[in-house]
Design an enzyme around this catalytic site. Structure first.
Site, short mmCIF file in Angstrom:
data_model
loop_
_atom_site.label_atom_id
_atom_site.label_comp_id
_atom_site.label_asym_id
_atom_site.label_seq_id
_atom_site.Cartn_x
_atom_site.Cartn_y
_atom_site.Cartn_z
N CYS A 1 -3.20 10.79 8.91
CA CYS A 1 -3.15 9.67 7.96
C CYS A 1 -2.50 8.43 8.57
O CYS A 1 -2.79 7.31 8.14
CB CYS A 1 -2.44 10.08 6.69
SG CYS A 1 -0.72 10.61 6.93
N GLU B 1 0.94 10.30 -1.52
CA GLU B 1 0.96 10.04 -0.09
C GLU B 1 -0.49 9.89 0.35
O GLU B 1 -1.20 10.88 0.53
CB GLU B 1 1.67 11.17 0.66
CG GLU B 1 3.13 11.34 0.28
CD GLU B 1 3.99 10.15 0.67
OE1 GLU B 1 3.56 9.35 1.53
OE2 GLU B 1 5.09 10.00 0.11
#
Length: 469
Positions: free
Chosen positions: A249, A215
């Site tokens: 993110c 991720e």
């Protein structure tokens, strides 16, 4: 085991794997474990919020409750609600040629899972993959970030209250320990962090052929289509960008807006900051940058753009920066040159490049000329154009007419594509990530395959011609 971080990591993995093989957690055990985790997390979350604030220097408690508290509790509830159904074998119809055989798919735990979690959402990004791994029946070794040491230590204490060490262990340490951790022969390795470190994690896992979920991040764009209310777009983009001071993110990393709306967008962003953060120094709602090195990096990105002649707009003013407390004021960079670092690197802070375009096709081309992002945000009132833009741009995930919110949907898989990551989690996708979908065929007393054994005769000739026509 009092200090698992000083223990030999390989020996710790061996003990966890032996314990798993001896007593693989049943669905009932997993439900009890997740229920206890929920109870302890809820009871001790104020301690975690205080630890996160101390690690950052200042972190909004409300944002901690929403992003690190509510999200994890919601994920636990979702996994517990569906665990029994997800764990059951699924019957499949065997191909007619093989009748009367029957088939099914079994959902089996992998064994011992390694999780390396980052500092920006130190509870969420450690516990949500852990919840999925536990729900699927695995044991877990967790390596949280060294950049949030108080939170990581408290997470270890909290998890030890819920799980015996042979089921869940938390190891603490810096980059050297993380490198050794990534090289262990886990049954699955889950990493959240930067693309640069993701490459190193994947390389460390490769000799063991350890499956990895990465991720990562990247530069997540937002496109504001002509005709969309600019004030609404600015408010929603600002909310997504300034959450956790941009240390997210999936924060919008740059905005593409029609040339004739750039000034209006800048004005709307200024109004948003003045309304929601009237004094960045005293407000408890604006999060500090996590450490001095990251603060200096953000400052260097802005100064490089300023030196290159880009327009830099600090909101509400340059004086709002406070290096001593690592308060970095929201900053817009208008039409930066694409070669600047602020347009090449993931920003991970409250800096937002604003880029004008003449036609929306030009904006789409700009996005597609760059690596595939983790998230994409499109603001548009025209459904047909929205469908066309979504079809043209491939990203890890997307939100239309808002930012960030797709990550909070339990029924949606979350993950990147290419440089922004591989694999998915959240909800059922997380359960599947940490499970082996094992196909099983049950042969009947009489097998149709008996007709296709040598020595081949006329019946075999007829059947093979029929099957290959």
């Amino acid at each position: 085991m009092n200090n698992p971080e000083t223990d030999d990591l390989s020996a710790l993995l061996d003990r966890q794997r032996a314990a798993w093989r001896e007593n693989e957690p049943t669905p009932a055990q997993r439900l009890r474990d997740l229920g206890k985790l929920r109870e302890v997390l809820k009871r001790r979350f104020d301690e975690l919020a205080d630890a996160m604030s101390a690690d950052f220097g200042r972190r909004s408690k409300h944002e901690s409750l929403l992003t690190d508290g509510m999200t994890v509790l919601h994920e636990i509830d979702h996994q517990r609600r569906h665990l029994a159904r997800w764990s059951r074998s699924r019957h499949r119809l065997a191909d007619w040629l093989f009748w009367p055989a029957r088939t099914e798919v079994q959902y089996r735990a992998l064994g011992v899972v390694g999780i390396i979690s980052p500092w920006n959402y130190p509870v969420n990004l450690a516990l949500i993959p852990l919840v999925s791994a536990i729900a699927a029946g695995n044991h877990v070794m967790l390596k949280p970030s060294e950049h949030t040491p108080r939170t990581s230590a408290l997470l270890r204490e909290l998890l030890a209250e819920v799980f015996p060490a042979e089921r869940v262990s938390t190891v603490l340490g810096g980059p050297e320990l993380a490198a050794r951790f990534a090289s262990l022969p886990f049954d699955h390795l889950f990493f959240t962090g930067s693309t640069e470190i993701g490459r190193k994690v994947m390389a460390a896992a490769a000799p063991n052929l350890t499956p990895v979920t990465l991720e990562l991040g990247g530069k997540s764009p937002a496109i504001i289509a002509p005709g969309y209310p600019i004030d609404t777009a600015a408010q929603r983009i600002a909310a997504g960008k300034l959450l956790n001071a941009g240390q997210t993110c999936i924060a919008p990393d740059y905005v593409l807006v029609a040339n004739d709306q750039r000034e209006a967008f800048v004005a709307a962003m200024r109004a948003y900051v003045l309304r929601h953060y009237p004094d960045l120094t005293t407000t408890p709602d604006y999060t500090s940058i996590v450490h001095d090195g990251h603060y200096r990096r953000l400052h260097a990105l802005v100064e490089e753009a300023r030196a290159a002649g880009a327009e830099v707009v600090t909101l509400p003013a340059d004086s709002a920066h406070d290096a001593g407390r690592r308060v970095f004021a929201p900053t817009l960079i208008v039409d930066p040159d694409p070669s600047l670092h602020v347009m090449q690197e993931e920003i991970f802070g409250p800096i937002l490049p604003v880029i004008g375009y003449a036609r929306i096709e030009e904006a789409v081309a700009f996005v597609n000329a760059r690596p595939r992002p983790l998230a994409f945000y499109h603001f548009d009132l025209e459904r047909r154009r929205t469908r066309g833009v979504l079809k043209a741009i491939l990203a890890g995930g997307a939100t239309v007419n808002d930012c960030v919110l797709h990550i909070a949907q339990s029924e949606l898989p979350f993950g990147g594509v290419g440089p922004s990551g591989m694999g998915h989690y959240h909800g059922h996708a997380g359960f599947l990530t940490f499970s082996k979908q094992m196909p099983v065929l049950y042969q009947a007393r009489w097998s149709s395959m008996a007709l296709l054994r040598p020595p081949y005769a006329k019946l075999a000739d007829f059947v093979t011609r029929l099957l290959t026509r």
